[in-house]
Design an enzyme around this catalytic site. Structure first.
Site, PDB file in Angstrom:
ATOM      1  N   HIS A  93       0.825  -1.196   0.000  1.00  0.00           N
ATOM      2  CA  HIS A  93       0.000   0.000   0.000  1.00  0.00           C
ATOM      3  C   HIS A  93       0.863   1.252   0.000  1.00  0.00           C
ATOM      4  O   HIS A  93       2.005   1.236   0.441  1.00  0.00           O
ATOM      5  CB  HIS A  93      -0.988   0.024   1.167  1.00  0.00           C
ATOM      6  CG  HIS A  93      -0.368  -0.081   2.531  1.00  0.00           C
ATOM      7  ND1 HIS A  93       0.144  -1.251   3.035  1.00  0.00           N
ATOM      8  CD2 HIS A  93      -0.213   0.849   3.497  1.00  0.00           C
ATOM      9  CE1 HIS A  93       0.598  -1.044   4.261  1.00  0.00           C
ATOM     10  NE2 HIS A  93       0.412   0.219   4.564  1.00  0.00           N
ATOM     11  N   HIS A  95       0.712   5.341   1.083  1.00  0.00           N
ATOM     12  CA  HIS A  95       0.046   6.415   1.814  1.00  0.00           C
ATOM     13  C   HIS A  95       0.171   7.680   0.972  1.00  0.00           C
ATOM     14  O   HIS A  95       1.271   8.040   0.553  1.00  0.00           O
ATOM     15  CB  HIS A  95       0.733   6.687   3.156  1.00  0.00           C
ATOM     16  CG  HIS A  95       0.661   5.585   4.149  1.00  0.00           C
ATOM     17  ND1 HIS A  95      -0.267   5.566   5.163  1.00  0.00           N
ATOM     18  CD2 HIS A  95       1.410   4.470   4.293  1.00  0.00           C
ATOM     19  CE1 HIS A  95      -0.079   4.477   5.899  1.00  0.00           C
ATOM     20  NE2 HIS A  95       0.933   3.803   5.384  1.00  0.00           N
TER      21      HIS A  95
END
Length: 136
Positions: A93, A95
């Site tokens: 992932h 941010h």
């Protein structure tokens, strides 16, 4: 076993959706560092971002770029920072954080937003995502 992020992308766990396509999903971090702090994930479960094949990684970054453009449209900020940590959840992932100074990227500080503020922020980013075009 599916990661929490896979369950979020599949709609099994509620989220504040900011963007999606067939390969990727973006949603607000529930413990945001800044207003508009968004997580971008691949739908395919891959633990480490650099384990992605080159094409998927390139597509992931292009999707994240479009989300960042949407964030910048929806949230007043100078830039959108990209941070990859990857230790909290074993699912690759990114941010994306709206920032005005480098000091805004401090994962030890968090902002408190109401459910209504989170819904409104996600909707603003989603609307911007649906209208933003980026140069490829």
């Amino acid at each position: 076993m599916a990661t929490i992020f896979s369950k979020i992308a599949a709609g099994e766990i509620p989220s504040y959706k900011c963007a999606e396509d067939e390969q990727f999903y973006a949603f607000l971090d529930i413990n945001p560092v800044t207003k508009g702090h968004t997580l971008v994930i691949p739908r395919k479960e891959i633990d480490y971002i650099f384990d992605m094949d080159d094409k998927l990684l390139a597509d992931f970054e292009v999707f994240a770029k479009k989300v960042a453009c949407a964030i910048r449209t929806a949230i007043p900020c100078k830039k959108v920072a990209q941070v990859v940590l990857g230790l909290e959840v074993n699912h690759a992932h990114i941010h994306l954080l709206p920032i005005n100074t480098e000091g805004d990227v401090d994962f030890h500080k968090h902002v408190k937003l109401t459910d209504e503020e989170m819904k409104e922020t996600a909707e603003q980013i989603l609307q911007a995502f649906n209208h933003v075009s980026i140069a490829k």
